[in-house]
Design an enzyme around this catalytic site. Sequence first.
Site, PDB file in Angstrom:
ATOM      1  N   CYS A 119      -1.225   6.486  -1.022  1.00  0.00           N
ATOM      2  CA  CYS A 119      -1.723   5.743  -2.193  1.00  0.00           C
ATOM      3  C   CYS A 119      -1.886   6.615  -3.434  1.00  0.00           C
ATOM      4  CB  CYS A 119      -3.055   5.078  -1.860  1.00  0.00           C
ATOM      5  SG  CYS A 119      -2.977   4.113  -0.362  1.00  0.00           S
ATOM      6  N   HIS A 259      -6.708   2.908  -7.986  1.00  0.00           N
ATOM      7  CA  HIS A 259      -5.902   2.397  -6.877  1.00  0.00           C
ATOM      8  C   HIS A 259      -6.596   1.167  -6.309  1.00  0.00           C
ATOM      9  CE1 HIS A 259      -3.859   1.820  -3.224  1.00  0.00           C
ATOM     10  NE2 HIS A 259      -4.819   2.313  -2.458  1.00  0.00           N
ATOM     11  N   ASN A 289      -3.208  -4.451  -1.561  1.00  0.00           N
ATOM     12  CA  ASN A 289      -3.061  -2.992  -1.627  1.00  0.00           C
ATOM     13  C   ASN A 289      -1.573  -2.653  -1.520  1.00  0.00           C
ATOM     14  OD1 ASN A 289      -2.954  -0.238  -1.146  1.00  0.00           O
ATOM     15  ND2 ASN A 289      -4.649  -0.230   0.321  1.00  0.00           N
TER      16      ASN A 289
END
Length: 332
Positions: A119, A259, A289
């Site tokens: 990520c 994020h 996500n």
Amino acid sequence: MIKPCEPKGARITGIGHYVPERVLTNSDLEKIVDTSDEWIVTRSGIRERRVAAQNQASSDLVFEASKTALGDAGVDPKDLDMILVATITPDMQFPSTGCIVQDRLGAKKAAAFDISAACSGFIYGLSVATAMIATGKAKKILLAGVEILTRIADYKDRATCVLFGDGCGAVVLEEGETGEGILSTYMQSDGGLGELLYLPGGGSRMPLTEEKLREGQQYVKMKGDGLFKCAVRSMVDAAKRTLKEADLSTSDIDYLIPHQANIRIIEGVRKRLKLEKEQVVVNIDRVGNTSSASIPIALSELKEAGNLKKDDLVIMVAFGGGLTWGAALMKY
Ligand code: UT7
């Protein structure tokens, strides 16, 4: 004595994103695993996510997002010096997704490679691109964050499959004046915590045999609560370090682009940085996500909505598998 050159500034001159058409809602997931819209929304903030079509691979998503970013910058792919693709879901082990995209774009003179930092991949990519431009090694760089996480999500594991989605965001970075553009970046890792989020199968440690496939070793394994504990602290720390390096403070920030792993993590970061809700770019409700794609997609949406203005100070922060975390501070 030879005087060292002033580092060149790295400016983001083009931004674009692409998300696949197919929408997977929480109520769709209720039919696949034992979950509920209420649980997913309250625990994560996610309402729906996008799913790539069967015939789409990560490079296809990068190609679409890159066309927009290159058009926005007015840069011809032939003039790119470098293509960086941050991803944990490359088309294949090798050639890199960066090389596949290079061929598709006809970016003949570019060096291309992938960055694997989960990520945090886009932030790591920004750090690498900024350093390459600062030292005069490159003048024009295409950087994309892309994932097709629905291919590595286990749709028998309700604790993970409800979280992930597919998409891509891309930016073009170009050489600018010293002190312009990306003002500072920070990267950090802790490999000792790798088992909080990982994909065991398919590498040299565990080749995928029929038995391993039956066991589901080709899918993401995650200890959500362990990650949650580290996420807020490390993102806040990374943000503060980049601000300090640029001699700025949280009160100077116009936008925070975190994020998008969990709305509760995002809120925790926002509160600790003492920012207003309106300053935080959130799209987790619509795209879930998307790992390394989440920050550039959110950045692109901010621009598309007409809310990103020249000289805005934007701080981007990420956290993810590795563990990895980091931040990048940009004056747009
Ligand atoms: O992208 C970067 C890396 N990722 C992250 O940073 C993710 C960080 N972690 C998180 O976002 C959260 O930990 C999750 C959203 C993954 C989970 O939220 P949580 O509040 O930590 O829930 P939990 O894992 O502690 O689970 C609570 C309960 C459990 O039931 P019991 O044991 O209390 O009876 C789970 O079995 O919720 C259950 N549960 C679910 N229930 C309905 C887990 N997943 C689901 C589900 N639907 N999808």
